[in-house]
Design a protein around this motif. Structure first.
Motif, PDB file in Angstrom:
ATOM      1  N   PRO A  21      27.232   2.010  16.955  1.00 57.85           N
ATOM      2  CA  PRO A  21      26.943   2.561  15.957  1.00 57.85           C
ATOM      3  C   PRO A  21      27.178   4.232  15.933  1.00 57.85           C
ATOM      4  N   GLN A  22      27.352   4.821  14.862  1.00 56.46           N
ATOM      5  CA  GLN A  22      27.765   6.121  14.820  1.00 56.46           C
ATOM      6  C   GLN A  22      26.920   7.053  13.741  1.00 56.46           C
ATOM      7  N   ARG A  23      26.661   8.195  14.085  1.00 56.37           N
ATOM      8  CA  ARG A  23      25.864   9.175  13.510  1.00 56.37           C
ATOM      9  C   ARG A  23      26.576  10.569  13.205  1.00 56.37           C
ATOM     10  N   VAL A  24      26.939  10.509  12.043  1.00 58.91           N
ATOM     11  CA  VAL A  24      27.710  11.742  11.698  1.00 58.91           C
ATOM     12  C   VAL A  24      26.894  12.986  11.027  1.00 58.91           C
ATOM     13  N   TYR A  25      27.044  13.932  11.603  1.00 58.36           N
ATOM     14  CA  TYR A  25      26.301  15.201  10.943  1.00 58.36           C
ATOM     15  C   TYR A  25      27.390  16.083  10.294  1.00 58.36           C
ATOM     16  N   VAL A  26      27.235  16.022   8.945  1.00 56.13           N
ATOM     17  CA  VAL A  26      28.074  17.039   8.199  1.00 56.13           C
ATOM     18  C   VAL A  26      27.527  18.310   8.050  1.00 56.13           C
ATOM     19  N   VAL A  27      28.301  19.374   8.480  1.00 53.56           N
ATOM     20  CA  VAL A  27      27.658  20.716   8.255  1.00 53.56           C
ATOM     21  C   VAL A  27      28.737  21.746   7.632  1.00 53.56           C
ATOM     22  N   GLY A  28      28.081  22.570   6.750  1.00 57.18           N
ATOM     23  CA  GLY A  28      28.972  23.686   6.070  1.00 57.18           C
ATOM     24  C   GLY A  28      28.082  24.667   5.346  1.00 57.18           C
ATOM     25  N   ALA A  29      28.671  25.354   4.594  1.00 58.81           N
ATOM     26  CA  ALA A  29      27.890  26.486   3.941  1.00 58.81           C
ATOM     27  C   ALA A  29      27.832  25.659   2.346  1.00 58.81           C
ATOM     28  N   THR A  30      26.652  26.419   1.490  1.00 59.43           N
ATOM     29  CA  THR A  30      26.657  25.973   0.406  1.00 59.43           C
ATOM     30  C   THR A  30      28.049  26.123  -0.687  1.00 59.43           C
ATOM     31  N   ASN A  31      28.092  25.050  -1.165  1.00 64.67           N
ATOM     32  CA  ASN A  31      29.275  24.837  -2.094  1.00 64.67           C
ATOM     33  C   ASN A  31      30.592  24.548  -1.376  1.00 64.67           C
ATOM     34  N   SER A  32      30.547  23.811   0.093  1.00 58.34           N
ATOM     35  CA  SER A  32      31.750  23.455   0.755  1.00 58.34           C
ATOM     36  C   SER A  32      32.089  22.170   0.682  1.00 58.34           C
ATOM     37  N   GLY A  33      31.332  21.367  -0.349  1.00 62.47           N
ATOM     38  CA  GLY A  33      31.699  20.063  -0.490  1.00 62.47           C
ATOM     39  C   GLY A  33      31.079  19.008   0.389  1.00 62.47           C
ATOM     40  N   LYS A  34      29.915  19.347   1.094  1.00 62.72           N
ATOM     41  CA  LYS A  34      29.434  18.379   2.082  1.00 62.72           C
ATOM     42  C   LYS A  34      29.001  17.322   1.328  1.00 62.72           C
TER      43      LYS A  34
END
Length: 296
Positions: A21-34
């Motif tokens: 099982p994979q757990r992916v945390y997508v992080v980025g500033a506002t308007n970065s396309g997260k």
């Protein structure tokens, strides 16, 4: 239309082929396309394994109405998505609500594991800058324990955060440039989106009285004996696991019979175990741009 980069395809392929099982945390500033990346990963990965999408952005929420974090499990097509689980934070920003945001995200990720999700995609809030932003994101990652951190960067703005996990033996860090196709939305556009979401959520709402006796009270609980200024406060009605069954707008508090009159979509009052009071006030009849306030 989603414009897919090579890094996106490689990440989706890696998730689909993973043995564990994979757990992916997508992080980025506002308007970065997260959110666009998270939607792409959830759609692609769901063709191979049960995939949970956890939305932690209470301001631009995609699963539930604003002020909530949400989780939904996507099974293999053509099966429809499962139930949407919601946690009411009570605000459209993590500021002043860090504990509620952290706890809500943790409980949603745990619920995804309980539902046997083979992959969990976590769309994080856009608070990343400054000492507060870095500390908030560090605590989110440390608590949620992802197997992968995907950082969407214009340059190196997330490196201070990523350094904390560079030597973690069970966490892979992927750096992906922000796509030139990422659309920057103004503050006004983001507010308009929230208002549209609130309007749609309460479209079938009706006034109903909810007895409070025997129920737990959480959040910014008012003095029920002196309910002045509580009108239009946003609240959630929660099940025994503290997942939101429905949101409501307080119309009146009845101290003598200890009850609330709220405007809310239809729901079963008998299923309610607790009520959480948020910090946001909502006026559905206000002029555009004025629907939300932090006080009446």
């Amino acid at each position: 239309m989603i414009i897919v980069g090579e890094e996106w395809e490689e990440l989706a392929a890696a998730l689909s082929q993973a043995d564990a099982p994979q757990r992916v945390y997508v992080v980025g500033a506002t308007n970065s396309g997260k959110t666009t990346l998270c939607r792409y990963l959830a759609d692609e990965t769901a063709t191979h394994t049960r995939t949970a999408y956890v939305d932690c952005d209470t301001g631009q929420s995609r699963i539930g109405p604003p002020t909530t974090e949400g989780m939904v499990v996507h099974s293999r097509p053509p099966d429809p998505p499962g139930r949407a689980y919601l946690r009411f934070v009570g605000s459209t920003s993590p500021g002043g609500h860090f504990l509620q945001t952290l706890t809500g995200a943790k409980r949603l990720v745990e619920k995804a594991a309980e539902l046997s999700a083979g992959a969990t995609i976590i769309d994080s809030p856009g608070l990343v800058f400054g000492g507060v932003g870095v500390e908030f994101q560090f605590q989110m990652i440390d608590l949620l324990r992802p197997t992968q951190i995907v950082a969407l960067q214009h340059g190196r703005e997330l490196e201070r955060l990523l350094a904390n996990f560079a030597r973690h033996p069970e966490v892979a860090v992927r750096r992906i440039p922000v796509s030139p196709a990422a659309v920057a939305r103004t503050v006004t556009e983001r507010r308009r989106y929230r208002e549209e979401r609130f309007t749609a959520y309460f479209a079938d709402g009706l006034s109903q009285e909810i007895p409070l006796r025997g129920l737990g009270l959480q959040g910014r609980v008012p003095d029920l004996k002196d309910p002045h200024g509580v009108e239009r406060r946003l609240v959630s009605f929660n099940d025994p696991e503290n997942f939101a069954l429905a949101l409501g707008i307080v119309e009146e508090i009845h101290p003598r019979r200890r009850a609330l009159t709220v405007f809310a979509p239809p729901f079963d009052p008998a299923a309610v175990a607790s009520v959480r009071f948020g910090s946001l006030y909502l006026d559905l009849d206000a002029d555009p741009g004025s629907m939300e306030s932090s006080r009446p």
